[in-house]
Design a protein around this motif. Sequence first.
Motif, PDB file in Angstrom:
ATOM      1  N   SER A   1       0.848  -1.195   0.000  1.00 25.96           N
ATOM      2  CA  SER A   1       0.000   0.000   0.000  1.00 25.96           C
ATOM      3  C   SER A   1       0.881   1.241   0.000  1.00 25.96           C
ATOM      4  O   SER A   1       1.540   1.540   1.005  1.00 25.96           O
ATOM      5  CB  SER A   1      -0.910   0.011   1.229  1.00 25.96           C
ATOM      6  N   PRO A   2       0.904   2.011  -1.102  1.00 21.79           N
ATOM      7  CA  PRO A   2       1.796   3.175  -1.140  1.00 21.79           C
ATOM      8  C   PRO A   2       1.460   4.233  -0.096  1.00 21.79           C
ATOM      9  O   PRO A   2       2.362   4.868   0.464  1.00 21.79           O
ATOM     10  CB  PRO A   2       1.621   3.726  -2.564  1.00 21.79           C
ATOM     11  N   TYR A   3       0.185   4.400   0.228  1.00 22.55           N
ATOM     12  CA  TYR A   3      -0.201   5.407   1.200  1.00 22.55           C
ATOM     13  C   TYR A   3       0.191   4.988   2.613  1.00 22.55           C
ATOM     14  O   TYR A   3       0.601   5.816   3.425  1.00 22.55           O
ATOM     15  CB  TYR A   3      -1.692   5.724   1.099  1.00 22.55           C
ATOM     16  N   LEU A   4       0.095   3.714   2.898  1.00 22.11           N
ATOM     17  CA  LEU A   4       0.529   3.207   4.185  1.00 22.11           C
ATOM     18  C   LEU A   4       2.045   3.341   4.323  1.00 22.11           C
ATOM     19  O   LEU A   4       2.550   3.785   5.358  1.00 22.11           O
ATOM     20  CB  LEU A   4       0.104   1.748   4.343  1.00 22.11           C
ATOM     21  N   LEU A   5       2.771   2.994   3.282  1.00 15.30           N
ATOM     22  CA  LEU A   5       4.231   3.156   3.291  1.00 15.30           C
ATOM     23  C   LEU A   5       4.603   4.620   3.477  1.00 15.30           C
ATOM     24  O   LEU A   5       5.517   4.955   4.240  1.00 15.30           O
ATOM     25  CB  LEU A   5       4.827   2.602   1.999  1.00 15.30           C
ATOM     26  N   TYR A   6       3.880   5.494   2.807  1.00 12.16           N
ATOM     27  CA  TYR A   6       4.125   6.933   2.927  1.00 12.16           C
ATOM     28  C   TYR A   6       3.885   7.412   4.363  1.00 12.16           C
ATOM     29  O   TYR A   6       4.719   8.114   4.947  1.00 12.16           O
ATOM     30  CB  TYR A   6       3.230   7.701   1.948  1.00 12.16           C
ATOM     31  N   ASN A   7       2.741   7.039   4.940  1.00 10.54           N
ATOM     32  CA  ASN A   7       2.435   7.467   6.307  1.00 10.54           C
ATOM     33  C   ASN A   7       3.469   6.940   7.294  1.00 10.54           C
ATOM     34  O   ASN A   7       3.884   7.662   8.206  1.00 10.54           O
ATOM     35  CB  ASN A   7       1.034   7.002   6.713  1.00 10.54           C
ATOM     36  N   ALA A   8       3.878   5.685   7.111  1.00 10.71           N
ATOM     37  CA  ALA A   8       4.903   5.120   7.990  1.00 10.71           C
ATOM     38  C   ALA A   8       6.224   5.874   7.821  1.00 10.71           C
ATOM     39  O   ALA A   8       6.942   6.111   8.801  1.00 10.71           O
ATOM     40  CB  ALA A   8       5.082   3.632   7.700  1.00 10.71           C
ATOM     41  N   GLY A   9       6.538   6.292   6.608  1.00 13.58           N
ATOM     42  CA  GLY A   9       7.742   7.088   6.370  1.00 13.58           C
ATOM     43  C   GLY A   9       7.669   8.432   7.066  1.00 13.58           C
ATOM     44  O   GLY A   9       8.657   8.894   7.657  1.00 13.58           O
ATOM     45  N   CYS A  10       6.521   9.070   7.025  1.00 10.54           N
ATOM     46  CA  CYS A  10       6.353  10.360   7.714  1.00 10.54           C
ATOM     47  C   CYS A  10       6.568  10.196   9.217  1.00 10.54           C
ATOM     48  O   CYS A  10       7.170  11.057   9.863  1.00 10.54           O
ATOM     49  CB  CYS A  10       4.971  10.941   7.431  1.00 10.54           C
ATOM     50  N   LEU A  11       6.102   9.091   9.768  1.00 11.31           N
ATOM     51  CA  LEU A  11       6.320   8.829  11.182  1.00 11.31           C
ATOM     52  C   LEU A  11       7.811   8.658  11.468  1.00 11.31           C
ATOM     53  O   LEU A  11       8.320   9.150  12.475  1.00 11.31           O
ATOM     54  CB  LEU A  11       5.544   7.585  11.623  1.00 11.31           C
ATOM     55  N   MET A  12       8.524   7.980  10.577  1.00 14.29           N
ATOM     56  CA  MET A  12       9.963   7.783  10.777  1.00 14.29           C
ATOM     57  C   MET A  12      10.697   9.128  10.777  1.00 14.29           C
ATOM     58  O   MET A  12      11.648   9.307  11.537  1.00 14.29           O
ATOM     59  CB  MET A  12      10.533   6.852   9.712  1.00 14.29           C
ATOM     60  N   VAL A  13      10.258  10.065   9.953  1.00 17.27           N
ATOM     61  CA  VAL A  13      10.850  11.407   9.986  1.00 17.27           C
ATOM     62  C   VAL A  13      10.610  12.020  11.360  1.00 17.27           C
ATOM     63  O   VAL A  13      11.517  12.613  11.954  1.00 17.27           O
ATOM     64  CB  VAL A  13      10.278  12.307   8.865  1.00 17.27           C
ATOM     65  N   GLN A  14       9.404  11.879  11.876  1.00 18.06           N
ATOM     66  CA  GLN A  14       9.072  12.416  13.195  1.00 18.06           C
ATOM     67  C   GLN A  14       9.970  11.814  14.272  1.00 18.06           C
ATOM     68  O   GLN A  14      10.328  12.488  15.231  1.00 18.06           O
ATOM     69  CB  GLN A  14       7.602  12.135  13.503  1.00 18.06           C
ATOM     70  N   LEU A  15      10.353  10.541  14.102  1.00 16.30           N
ATOM     71  CA  LEU A  15      11.219   9.855  15.059  1.00 16.30           C
ATOM     72  C   LEU A  15      12.696  10.087  14.756  1.00 16.30           C
ATOM     73  O   LEU A  15      13.559   9.480  15.387  1.00 16.30           O
ATOM     74  CB  LEU A  15      10.909   8.354  15.065  1.00 16.30           C
ATOM     75  N   SER A  16      12.985  10.946  13.766  1.00 15.52           N
ATOM     76  CA  SER A  16      14.359  11.281  13.341  1.00 15.52           C
ATOM     77  C   SER A  16      15.114  10.090  12.773  1.00 15.52           C
ATOM     78  O   SER A  16      16.344  10.060  12.787  1.00 15.52           O
ATOM     79  CB  SER A  16      15.161  11.908  14.494  1.00 15.52           C
ATOM     80  N   ASP A  17      14.399   9.097  12.266  1.00 13.45           N
ATOM     81  CA  ASP A  17      15.017   7.965  11.577  1.00 13.45           C
ATOM     82  C   ASP A  17      14.921   8.243  10.081  1.00 13.45           C
ATOM     83  O   ASP A  17      14.052   7.720   9.384  1.00 13.45           O
ATOM     84  CB  ASP A  17      14.314   6.661  11.939  1.00 13.45           C
ATOM     85  N   TYR A  18      15.815   9.094   9.595  1.00 18.09           N
ATOM     86  CA  TYR A  18      15.727   9.565   8.216  1.00 18.09           C
ATOM     87  C   TYR A  18      16.021   8.460   7.211  1.00 18.09           C
ATOM     88  O   TYR A  18      15.374   8.383   6.167  1.00 18.09           O
ATOM     89  CB  TYR A  18      16.645  10.773   8.012  1.00 18.09           C
TER      90      TYR A  18
END
Length: 166
Positions: free
Chosen positions: A85-102
């Motif tokens: 799911s591209p949108y799920l992958l995208y949302n999970a990526g945004c969360l990783m940015v929030q956690l500073s896991d670039y």
Amino acid sequence: PQDKGLLLSRALDYYHVRDFENAIADMNAYLQQQPSSLVGLMLRAQCRFAQLEVSQTTASASDLRLGYLMVQQDYNRALELHPSSPYLLYNAGCLMVQLSDYEGAISLFSKALEQDGKFPDAYYSRGVANILAGHTEQGLTDLSQAGELGLYTAYSLIKRYSTGKK
């Protein structure tokens, strides 16, 4: 509480009036009945994320981190069930940015783009994550692609981060 459709509808209503605590409670009840629901997992994650965003100024850093890890748990469960799911992958990526896991975010945005190569928000966010990770050139390339796909705000970031290159 036994009607899944009503639980989902009420959770959405609570979410829209920013009553995240009740929205999460309804999503918990919904997910007890439908543990493999992509919509349920994503909505609970979104409610938790929104609740954290509201409480950023009052919550401790450790409470925020714990909350973001709970959101990540929902996304990870959803990705186990629906890995493409591209949108799920995208949302999970945004969360990783929030956690500073670039680097983790870059990987998730890349997977989203493998599923949907014309996803401007994923290019934009991958560009930002690349810049934050110190990969400015790759970030600028991604931002350029986002702009070409119609996300014109990317051009202001390109201007900001490429001025030092001249």
